[in-house]
Design a protein around this motif. Sequence first.
Motif, PDB file in Angstrom:
ATOM      1  N   LYS A   2      29.308  41.034  -6.104  1.00  0.00           N
ATOM      2  CA  LYS A   2      29.843  42.329  -5.708  1.00  0.00           C
ATOM      3  C   LYS A   2      30.804  42.870  -6.757  1.00  0.00           C
ATOM      4  CE  LYS A   2      30.186  43.573  -0.870  1.00  0.00           C
ATOM      5  NZ  LYS A   2      31.018  43.534   0.313  1.00  0.00           N
ATOM      6  N   GLU A  81      20.006  28.504   0.851  1.00  0.00           N
ATOM      7  CA  GLU A  81      21.152  29.395   1.026  1.00  0.00           C
ATOM      8  C   GLU A  81      20.996  30.272   2.264  1.00  0.00           C
ATOM      9  OE1 GLU A  81      23.750  30.468  -2.849  1.00  0.00           O
ATOM     10  OE2 GLU A  81      22.077  31.772  -2.406  1.00  0.00           O
ATOM     11  N   ALA A  82      22.083  30.421   2.975  1.00  0.00           N
ATOM     12  CA  ALA A  82      22.086  31.315   4.137  1.00  0.00           C
ATOM     13  C   ALA A  82      22.042  32.759   3.651  1.00  0.00           C
ATOM     14  CB  ALA A  82      23.331  31.069   4.965  1.00  0.00           C
ATOM     15  N   ILE A  83      21.398  33.604   4.410  1.00  0.00           N
ATOM     16  CA  ILE A  83      21.313  35.022   4.056  1.00  0.00           C
ATOM     17  C   ILE A  83      22.711  35.631   3.938  1.00  0.00           C
ATOM     18  CG2 ILE A  83      20.449  37.280   4.798  1.00  0.00           C
ATOM     19  CD1 ILE A  83      18.257  35.322   3.911  1.00  0.00           C
ATOM     20  N   SER A  84      23.611  35.170   4.792  1.00  0.00           N
ATOM     21  CA  SER A  84      24.972  35.715   4.798  1.00  0.00           C
ATOM     22  C   SER A  84      25.800  35.271   3.593  1.00  0.00           C
ATOM     23  CB  SER A  84      25.686  35.285   6.083  1.00  0.00           C
ATOM     24  OG  SER A  84      25.733  33.867   6.179  1.00  0.00           O
ATOM     25  N   ALA A  85      25.267  34.321   2.817  1.00  0.00           N
ATOM     26  CA  ALA A  85      26.022  33.812   1.668  1.00  0.00           C
ATOM     27  C   ALA A  85      26.020  34.796   0.499  1.00  0.00           C
ATOM     28  CB  ALA A  85      25.453  32.469   1.220  1.00  0.00           C
ATOM     29  N   ARG A  86      25.138  35.775   0.549  1.00  0.00           N
ATOM     30  CA  ARG A  86      25.014  36.716  -0.563  1.00  0.00           C
ATOM     31  C   ARG A  86      25.178  38.161  -0.077  1.00  0.00           C
ATOM     32  NH1 ARG A  86      24.664  34.355  -5.790  1.00  0.00           N
ATOM     33  NH2 ARG A  86      23.815  32.257  -5.501  1.00  0.00           N
ATOM     34  N   SER A  87      25.658  38.992  -0.976  1.00  0.00           N
ATOM     35  CA  SER A  87      25.743  40.430  -0.697  1.00  0.00           C
ATOM     36  C   SER A  87      24.443  41.073  -1.168  1.00  0.00           C
ATOM     37  CB  SER A  87      26.944  41.040  -1.422  1.00  0.00           C
ATOM     38  OG  SER A  87      28.143  40.469  -0.963  1.00  0.00           O
ATOM     39  N   VAL A  93      16.998  42.492   2.841  1.00  0.00           N
ATOM     40  CA  VAL A  93      17.462  41.479   3.799  1.00  0.00           C
ATOM     41  C   VAL A  93      16.342  40.999   4.717  1.00  0.00           C
ATOM     42  CG1 VAL A  93      18.979  41.071   5.786  1.00  0.00           C
ATOM     43  CG2 VAL A  93      19.860  42.233   3.753  1.00  0.00           C
ATOM     44  N   THR A  97      15.041  37.204   4.862  1.00  0.00           N
ATOM     45  CA  THR A  97      15.264  36.498   6.128  1.00  0.00           C
ATOM     46  C   THR A  97      13.967  35.857   6.617  1.00  0.00           C
ATOM     47  OG1 THR A  97      17.047  38.016   6.748  1.00  0.00           O
ATOM     48  CG2 THR A  97      16.040  36.734   8.515  1.00  0.00           C
ATOM     49  N   GLU A 133      20.718  39.485  -5.338  1.00  0.00           N
ATOM     50  CA  GLU A 133      22.085  39.945  -5.133  1.00  0.00           C
ATOM     51  C   GLU A 133      22.564  40.738  -6.356  1.00  0.00           C
ATOM     52  OE1 GLU A 133      26.244  38.005  -3.631  1.00  0.00           O
ATOM     53  OE2 GLU A 133      25.317  37.075  -5.389  1.00  0.00           O
TER      54      GLU A 133
END
Length: 217
Positions: A2, A81-87, A93, A97, A133
């Motif tokens: 980011k 890696e979890a989807i929430s781990a990256r912007s 998404v 997912t 990302e």
Amino acid sequence: MKLLGRSSLLAATALLMGACANLDFDAISKMKQQGSAFQKALHGEYLKLAKAENAEFDQWDGGTFGGRARDSAMGVSVAPEAISARSLPAKNVKELTAARARLVKALKGGSAKMPAIAAKAQAGFDCWMQEQEENWQPEDIAACKRGFMAALAKLEAKPKKAARPRPRRRARRPKPKPLPFYKINFGFNSAKLDGKARGVVKSAAATINKHKVKMVL
């Protein structure tokens, strides 16, 4: 990664530089493997990603992948890696997912049966996540996604059933040819054989001997 404010970015960069400086990739590559075959393969795949990112001066992701390589060598369970781990960009998404869900399902059985392929799939997914990302190198995004999809397809492929061998047919024995019929004529009210009758008896005897006939009717 980011985009942050200038001061925040400088502070974060300094912090990450210090954290990543503690990761010795050569030492990680020589670590004693304590995990499963899948974890051993995962160690190698993550180490390649770590070195590649570090060479591009992306020390954040180099450190992330290096840490995953280290943990895999230690036998620690490392999940995709979890989807929430990256912007991630909002438009990507849903696809990522769904891809992660497929990967997790395929890893349940595939990581033990095909550890090397499973490791390529997981590392490929994390590579795709990282490049997506950043979202500024379409060739790298495509390459990571392509590698992931190829490995995932192998994991998801159902094993082909072995074809049952056809039973061998026994060769039919040819039917024996019927033996010739021999007719012997006697003179009226006589048991004597004339010359012609003796010839027939001779031929019959030769046939019996040749075919080893056990019974004569």
